[in-house]
Motif scaffolding. Structure first.
Motif, PDB file in Angstrom:
ATOM      1  N   LEU A 260       0.830  -1.202   0.000  1.00 61.16           N
ATOM      2  CA  LEU A 260       0.000   0.000   0.000  1.00 61.16           C
ATOM      3  C   LEU A 260       0.866   1.254   0.000  1.00 61.16           C
ATOM      4  CD1 LEU A 260      -3.004   0.615   0.050  1.00 61.16           C
ATOM      5  CD2 LEU A 260      -2.944   0.539   2.547  1.00 61.16           C
ATOM      6  N   GLU A 261       1.924   1.223   0.786  1.00 63.44           N
ATOM      7  CA  GLU A 261       2.808   2.385   0.847  1.00 63.44           C
ATOM      8  C   GLU A 261       3.475   2.615  -0.518  1.00 63.44           C
ATOM      9  OE1 GLU A 261       5.938   2.450   3.903  1.00 63.44           O
ATOM     10  OE2 GLU A 261       5.514   4.624   3.922  1.00 63.44           O
ATOM     11  N   ALA A 262       3.931   1.526  -1.130  1.00 64.02           N
ATOM     12  CA  ALA A 262       4.583   1.668  -2.440  1.00 64.02           C
ATOM     13  C   ALA A 262       3.591   2.213  -3.472  1.00 64.02           C
ATOM     14  CB  ALA A 262       5.140   0.318  -2.894  1.00 64.02           C
ATOM     15  N   VAL A 263       2.335   1.776  -3.399  1.00 70.76           N
ATOM     16  CA  VAL A 263       1.329   2.271  -4.346  1.00 70.76           C
ATOM     17  C   VAL A 263       1.053   3.750  -4.066  1.00 70.76           C
ATOM     18  CG1 VAL A 263      -1.032   2.019  -5.224  1.00 70.76           C
ATOM     19  CG2 VAL A 263       0.298  -0.022  -4.658  1.00 70.76           C
ATOM     20  N   ALA A 264       0.986   4.120  -2.781  1.00 70.71           N
ATOM     21  CA  ALA A 264       0.747   5.530  -2.426  1.00 70.71           C
ATOM     22  C   ALA A 264       1.860   6.405  -2.998  1.00 70.71           C
ATOM     23  CB  ALA A 264       0.651   5.683  -0.916  1.00 70.71           C
ATOM     24  N   LYS A 265       3.078   5.887  -2.938  1.00 72.03           N
ATOM     25  CA  LYS A 265       4.225   6.684  -3.416  1.00 72.03           C
ATOM     26  C   LYS A 265       4.250   6.858  -4.934  1.00 72.03           C
ATOM     27  CE  LYS A 265       7.424   6.076   0.391  1.00 72.03           C
ATOM     28  NZ  LYS A 265       8.467   5.224   0.947  1.00 72.03           N
ATOM     29  N   THR A 266       3.459   6.089  -5.665  1.00 72.33           N
ATOM     30  CA  THR A 266       3.420   6.309  -7.120  1.00 72.33           C
ATOM     31  C   THR A 266       2.775   7.661  -7.416  1.00 72.33           C
ATOM     32  OG1 THR A 266       1.214   5.348  -7.427  1.00 72.33           O
ATOM     33  CG2 THR A 266       3.091   3.830  -7.639  1.00 72.33           C
ATOM     34  N   GLY A 267       2.002   8.192  -6.446  1.00 76.44           N
ATOM     35  CA  GLY A 267       1.385   9.499  -6.635  1.00 76.44           C
ATOM     36  C   GLY A 267       0.026   9.453  -7.318  1.00 76.44           C
ATOM     37  N   ILE A 268      -0.473   8.282  -7.653  1.00 74.99           N
ATOM     38  CA  ILE A 268      -1.822   8.227  -8.260  1.00 74.99           C
ATOM     39  C   ILE A 268      -2.804   8.900  -7.291  1.00 74.99           C
ATOM     40  CG2 ILE A 268      -2.376   5.865  -7.388  1.00 74.99           C
ATOM     41  CD1 ILE A 268      -3.704   5.603 -10.345  1.00 74.99           C
ATOM     42  N   PRO A 269      -3.732   9.738  -7.810  1.00 75.56           N
ATOM     43  CA  PRO A 269      -4.548  10.543  -6.887  1.00 75.56           C
ATOM     44  C   PRO A 269      -5.390   9.746  -5.893  1.00 75.56           C
ATOM     45  CG  PRO A 269      -4.723  11.411  -9.114  1.00 75.56           C
ATOM     46  CD  PRO A 269      -3.942  10.138  -9.221  1.00 75.56           C
ATOM     47  N   ARG A 270      -5.876   8.558  -6.298  1.00 75.50           N
ATOM     48  CA  ARG A 270      -6.763   7.833  -5.387  1.00 75.50           C
ATOM     49  C   ARG A 270      -6.468   6.342  -5.352  1.00 75.50           C
ATOM     50  NH1 ARG A 270     -12.953   9.784  -5.577  1.00 75.50           N
ATOM     51  NH2 ARG A 270     -12.608  11.899  -4.841  1.00 75.50           N
ATOM     52  N   ILE A 271      -6.433   5.821  -4.132  1.00 76.41           N
ATOM     53  CA  ILE A 271      -6.215   4.381  -3.961  1.00 76.41           C
ATOM     54  C   ILE A 271      -7.262   3.867  -2.990  1.00 76.41           C
ATOM     55  CG2 ILE A 271      -4.623   2.615  -3.098  1.00 76.41           C
ATOM     56  CD1 ILE A 271      -2.493   5.047  -3.474  1.00 76.41           C
ATOM     57  N   ARG A 272      -7.918   2.796  -3.356  1.00 73.84           N
ATOM     58  CA  ARG A 272      -8.731   2.103  -2.366  1.00 73.84           C
ATOM     59  C   ARG A 272      -8.454   0.614  -2.466  1.00 73.84           C
ATOM     60  NH1 ARG A 272     -14.420   0.920  -4.087  1.00 73.84           N
ATOM     61  NH2 ARG A 272     -14.486   1.286  -6.317  1.00 73.84           N
ATOM     62  N   PHE A 273      -9.021  -0.146  -1.569  1.00 72.40           N
ATOM     63  CA  PHE A 273      -8.724  -1.586  -1.566  1.00 72.40           C
ATOM     64  C   PHE A 273      -9.909  -2.337  -1.004  1.00 72.40           C
ATOM     65  CE2 PHE A 273      -6.825   0.534   2.093  1.00 72.40           C
ATOM     66  CZ  PHE A 273      -7.406  -0.124   3.159  1.00 72.40           C
ATOM     67  N   MET A 274     -10.075  -3.555  -1.466  1.00 77.16           N
ATOM     68  CA  MET A 274     -11.092  -4.422  -0.897  1.00 77.16           C
ATOM     69  C   MET A 274     -10.841  -5.863  -1.320  1.00 77.16           C
ATOM     70  SD  MET A 274     -14.404  -3.207  -3.050  1.00 77.16           S
ATOM     71  CE  MET A 274     -15.440  -3.663  -1.698  1.00 77.16           C
ATOM     72  N   THR A 275     -11.185  -6.791  -0.449  1.00 78.09           N
ATOM     73  CA  THR A 275     -11.879  -6.659   0.819  1.00 78.09           C
ATOM     74  C   THR A 275     -10.887  -6.909   1.964  1.00 78.09           C
ATOM     75  OG1 THR A 275     -13.950  -7.392  -0.158  1.00 78.09           O
ATOM     76  CG2 THR A 275     -13.723  -7.692   2.176  1.00 78.09           C
ATOM     77  N   SER A 276     -11.115  -6.207   3.077  1.00 76.83           N
ATOM     78  CA  SER A 276     -10.257  -6.412   4.238  1.00 76.83           C
ATOM     79  C   SER A 276     -10.902  -7.448   5.148  1.00 76.83           C
ATOM     80  CB  SER A 276     -10.157  -5.126   5.050  1.00 76.83           C
ATOM     81  OG  SER A 276      -9.668  -4.089   4.257  1.00 76.83           O
ATOM     82  N   HIS A 277     -10.123  -8.414   5.583  1.00 73.26           N
ATOM     83  CA  HIS A 277     -10.611  -9.328   6.615  1.00 73.26           C
ATOM     84  C   HIS A 277     -10.159  -8.771   7.961  1.00 73.26           C
ATOM     85  CE1 HIS A 277     -11.354 -12.790   9.051  1.00 73.26           C
ATOM     86  NE2 HIS A 277     -11.797 -13.490   8.024  1.00 73.26           N
ATOM     87  N   PRO A 278     -11.072  -8.610   8.912  1.00 72.38           N
ATOM     88  CA  PRO A 278     -10.669  -8.000  10.181  1.00 72.38           C
ATOM     89  C   PRO A 278      -9.561  -8.776  10.882  1.00 72.38           C
ATOM     90  CG  PRO A 278     -13.061  -8.141  10.034  1.00 72.38           C
ATOM     91  CD  PRO A 278     -12.515  -8.898   8.855  1.00 72.38           C
ATOM     92  N   TRP A 279      -9.419 -10.034  10.555  1.00 72.86           N
ATOM     93  CA  TRP A 279      -8.477 -10.891  11.295  1.00 72.86           C
ATOM     94  C   TRP A 279      -7.014 -10.483  11.096  1.00 72.86           C
ATOM     95  CZ3 TRP A 279      -5.347 -15.349   9.675  1.00 72.86           C
ATOM     96  CH2 TRP A 279      -4.838 -16.038  10.764  1.00 72.86           C
TER      97      TRP A 279
END
Ligand code: 5AD
Ligand code: SF4
Length: 480
Positions: A260-279
């Motif tokens: 996620l950090e590496a994707v954030a650093k690409t600078g693309i304006p928006r990142i989301r993700f799914m699905t998160s398992h609470p575990w």
């Protein structure tokens, strides 16, 4: 893998898991010479059911077909090839598909050259294939989630040998890179980061239809995102059945947080993700969500039930208290974050008290939205054989009570946006009114707004003037 005439799937084989990492293949995707123009002069239509994984698979199927010369048909009944990319998650999803296949008989009668294919999760189920074979003889082609890349050969077989063709592997699966794809949108993209699921929630068919958890290499994911940025994409949604398990099969240091950090650093304006398992939502991932402004403050965190006994029977691996603690941590770390969830009512022998625990959790979390379902028995899953004394009428009543609560909190959650300015990624004119545009805020809120001169993919500022339960209304304001 057991092979027989038709390569029928087997739930027992699909259940198996080995310790070794999945094979990652970088295919040089080439269509054999004799069939490379097979689609020239022919058209295709793909109808997609179910989740984002299927949406993404359909883009890959479209990419393969277009490489063979097929053209996309805008109309279902004009196509030479119809593919139904199916979902097996609940019985009513399957019945919808069988209804559609039933309707196709008429088209086949008027156009005997039409090829009808069924793929996706339903194709991975033994019982479904048997039903297809015995009751729907006009289906020409069936292939599973592990067989996408072989579509050209399968089509060749149908067209040249005029034989019904079925290829479904029941296996853990591999990772196949570099398949062609034809994306539906030019501003928002699905990006698979991993495939499959090893959680084996007692009610869920997905681990059997999609194989084991297997991650793509970080470098392959980042390369895909760099290409998307170069093409002008503004948003990526990182996809996995269970993204928090990313990288564990490959021993990638830092797991999902690091990706996620590496994707954030690409600078693309928006990142989301799914699905998160609470575990396995770890603290590092939370810190990274909080740190980078281009990670959207929006988390889909499936609850399924608020009762410990039901959660244990569901094999969810967390208690209600642990879920609350995680929710509190996320809410505190990511100011303004919106939360959505999935909830199942009527799991076998869910008592009134157990259902009330779910309602209490909804009161506690006050979700922005929730996707709610009545439990559906899936053959081959542990919950299929569980005793259940709760009748359907009670389950339907519970669903109605739950939905009312969900709508109440959805409306309440939207109130916080009234008279504020939100950033919207424009999807285009609204479906209901072409003078109004539609798009999503960073919190993943649907916003319908008045504007002039905006294009799909623009990021604009919108002042919210009215609030509904499941959308916001507003007016674009010019940036000074
Ligand atoms: N019955 C009802 N709902 C189900 N889901 C998954 N399997 C079933 C089932 N057998 C729901 C879960 C999951 C969502 C994608 O679908 O809530 O999170
Ligand atoms: Fe199904 Fe559970 Fe896996 Fe989600 S985590 S896909 S609900 S088995």
């Amino acid at each position: 893998m057991k092979e027989n005439k038709f390569n029928l799937p087997s739930i027992n084989e699909a259940r198996r898991r080995t310790k070794c990492a999945a094979k990652i293949e970088h295919l040089e995707f080439k269509i054999p010479e004799d069939i490379k123009d097979l689609g020239v002069g022919r058209s295709y239509f793909i109808r997609t059911y179910g989740c984002q994984a299927n949406e993404r698979d359909s883009e890959i199927l479209a990419g393969i077909l277009e490489t063979m010369g097929y053209q996309k048909s805008e109309e279902f009944d004009k196509a030479d090839l119809i593919l139904l990319n199916t979902c097996a998650i609940r019985q009513n999803a399957e019945e919808k598909v069988f209804g559609e296949i039933g309707n196709l008989k008429r088209l086949k009668r008027t156009n005997p050259e039409l090829i009808i294919g069924v793929c996706g999760c339903m194709a991975q189920e033994e019982a479904t294939i048997k039903r297809l074979l015995s009751k729907y003889p006009w289906v020409d082609l069936v292939f599973g989630t592990h067989n996408l890349y072989n579509l050209p050969q399968l089509l060749k077989n149908v067209l040249f040998s005029k034989e019904k063709t079925i290829e479904v592997f029941s296996k853990e699966g591999e990772v196949i890179e570099d398949l062609p794809s034809s994306r539906l949108q030019k501003h928002k993209a699905w990006v698979n980061i991993m495939y499959g699921c090893d959680k084996f929630c007692a009610y869920c068919i997905v681990p059997y239809t999609r194989g084991k958890e297997r991650s793509r290499l970080m470098e392959d994911i980042l390369k895909e995102i760099d290409e998307l940025i170069a093409e002008g994409y503004k948003e990526v949604c990182l996809l996995g059945q269970n993204v928090n398990a990313y990288g564990r099969d490959l021993d990638i240091k830092g797991g999902f947080g690091a990706l996620l950090e590496a994707v954030a650093k690409t600078g693309i304006p928006r990142i989301r993700f799914m699905t998160s398992h609470p575990w396995n939502f770890d603290d590092q991932t939370i810190a990274i969500c909080a740190k980078y402004p281009n990670i959207m403050p929006y988390i889909h965190l499936p609850l399924q039930s608020g009762n410990d006994e039901i959660l244990r029977k569901m094999n969810r691996r967390y208690s209600a208290k642990e879920y609350k603690e995680l929710y509190d941590k996320l809410k505190k770390a990511i100011p303004g974050c919106s939360f959505t969830t999935d909830i199942i009512v009527g799991f076998p022998n869910e008592s009134d008290e157990a259902f009330k625990d779910t309602l209490d959790m909804v009161d506690y979390c006050q979700y922005d939205n929730a996707f709610t379902f009545i439990f559906s028995r899936r053959k081959g899953t542990p919950a299929y054989d569980m005793e259940d004394a709760i009748d359907m009428k009670t389950k339907e009543e519970r669903l109605a009570i739950l939905n009312k609560k969900v709508a109440h909190y959805a409306n309440l959650a939207n109130q916080r946006f009234l008279n504020t300015v939100v950033e919207v990624l424009v999807d285009g004119p609204s479906k209901k009114n072409p003078d109004i545009y539609a798009g999503y805020s960073k919190e993943n809120k649907l916003v319908n707004f008045k504007a002039n001169n905006v294009k799909i993919g623009d990021l604009v500022k919108v002042k919210i003037t009215a609030v509904k339960s499941f959308s916001l209304d507003g007016e674009m304001i010019e940036d000074k």
